[in-house]
Design a protein around this motif. Structure first.
Motif, PDB file in Angstrom:
ATOM      1  N   UNK A   1       0.859  -1.183   0.000  1.00 22.48           N
ATOM      2  CA  UNK A   1       0.000   0.000   0.000  1.00 22.48           C
ATOM      3  C   UNK A   1       0.892   1.229   0.000  1.00 22.48           C
ATOM      4  N   UNK A   2       0.663   2.128  -0.969  1.00 25.64           N
ATOM      5  CA  UNK A   2       1.462   3.335  -1.100  1.00 25.64           C
ATOM      6  C   UNK A   2       1.130   4.367  -0.037  1.00 25.64           C
ATOM      7  N   UNK A   3       1.631   5.570  -0.251  1.00 28.10           N
ATOM      8  CA  UNK A   3       1.452   6.670   0.698  1.00 28.10           C
ATOM      9  C   UNK A   3       0.125   7.386   0.471  1.00 28.10           C
ATOM     10  N   UNK A   4      -0.402   7.943   1.574  1.00 23.60           N
ATOM     11  CA  UNK A   4      -1.586   8.802   1.546  1.00 23.60           C
ATOM     12  C   UNK A   4      -2.809   8.104   0.950  1.00 23.60           C
ATOM     13  N   UNK A   5      -3.029   6.861   1.324  1.00 25.01           N
ATOM     14  CA  UNK A   5      -4.184   6.092   0.855  1.00 25.01           C
ATOM     15  C   UNK A   5      -5.249   6.047   1.932  1.00 25.01           C
ATOM     16  N   UNK A   6      -6.495   5.852   1.509  1.00 25.98           N
ATOM     17  CA  UNK A   6      -7.560   5.616   2.483  1.00 25.98           C
ATOM     18  C   UNK A   6      -8.332   4.374   2.065  1.00 25.98           C
ATOM     19  N   UNK A   7      -8.557   3.505   3.044  1.00 21.02           N
ATOM     20  CA  UNK A   7      -9.349   2.302   2.854  1.00 21.02           C
ATOM     21  C   UNK A   7     -10.440   2.356   3.907  1.00 21.02           C
ATOM     22  N   UNK A   8     -11.675   2.522   3.463  1.00 20.17           N
ATOM     23  CA  UNK A   8     -12.780   2.735   4.387  1.00 20.17           C
ATOM     24  C   UNK A   8     -13.328   1.427   4.955  1.00 20.17           C
ATOM     25  N   UNK A   9     -14.286   1.555   5.825  1.00 19.40           N
ATOM     26  CA  UNK A   9     -14.808   0.423   6.589  1.00 19.40           C
ATOM     27  C   UNK A   9     -15.433  -0.655   5.702  1.00 19.40           C
ATOM     28  N   UNK A  10     -15.407  -1.862   6.230  1.00 16.13           N
ATOM     29  CA  UNK A  10     -16.051  -3.039   5.650  1.00 16.13           C
ATOM     30  C   UNK A  10     -15.476  -3.471   4.305  1.00 16.13           C
ATOM     31  N   UNK A  11     -14.225  -3.131   4.028  1.00 14.00           N
ATOM     32  CA  UNK A  11     -13.559  -3.606   2.815  1.00 14.00           C
ATOM     33  C   UNK A  11     -12.961  -4.986   3.078  1.00 14.00           C
ATOM     34  N   UNK A  12     -12.915  -5.802   2.029  1.00 16.86           N
ATOM     35  CA  UNK A  12     -12.283  -7.119   2.108  1.00 16.86           C
ATOM     36  C   UNK A  12     -11.128  -7.124   1.123  1.00 16.86           C
ATOM     37  N   UNK A  13      -9.915  -7.197   1.652  1.00 22.43           N
ATOM     38  CA  UNK A  13      -8.720  -7.077   0.819  1.00 22.43           C
ATOM     39  C   UNK A  13      -7.800  -8.253   1.105  1.00 22.43           C
TER      40      UNK A  13
END
Length: 119
Positions: A9-21
């Motif tokens: 994961x790079x810089x300044x990213x946002x991953x919001x709630x309830x994601x499946x990764x």
């Protein structure tokens, strides 16, 4: 979880709630990426070509997923194995991305199709 692969994961990213990764086949997320709620990114897929063998015994593909810099995935987007989402692209909410998307594209739908360019 990487499940035997990797997640970058790079810089300044946002991953919001309830994601499946997952990282099965390798997941690369560039810089300044926005991932909205309820997105699914799974860089693997079941093989199911032989109807005489149970799917669970046919293995998986693991090509990986790459999300380049400055991409926005809307709520509920699904990204499938083998996909590259090009830099500066926007994927509309609820879309299923099963093929690579060129840079600076706006793509929507099931399956996701490019409807417009940002440049």
């Amino acid at each position: 979880m990487p499940y035997g692969g990797s997640i970058e994961i790079g810089e300044n990213c946002s991953i919001n709630s309830f994601c499946h990764i997952n990282g099965n086949g390798g997941l690369k997320i560039g810089n300044n990426v926005r991932i909205a709620t309820n997105c699914t990114l799974i860089p693997a897929n079941h093989i199911f070509s032989d109807p005489n063998i149970p799917i669970t015994f046919q293995g998986e593909t693991r090509e990986g997923i790459t999300i380049e810099d400055d991409v926005w995935l809307g709520a509920g987007v699904k990204v499938l194995d083998g996909v590259v989402i090009g830099r500066g692209s926007v994927i509309g909410a609820g879309s299923v991305v099963n093929k690579s998307i060129p840079p600076f594209s706006i793509a929507v739908g099931i399956p996701a199709k490019v409807i417009k360019k940002r440049k």
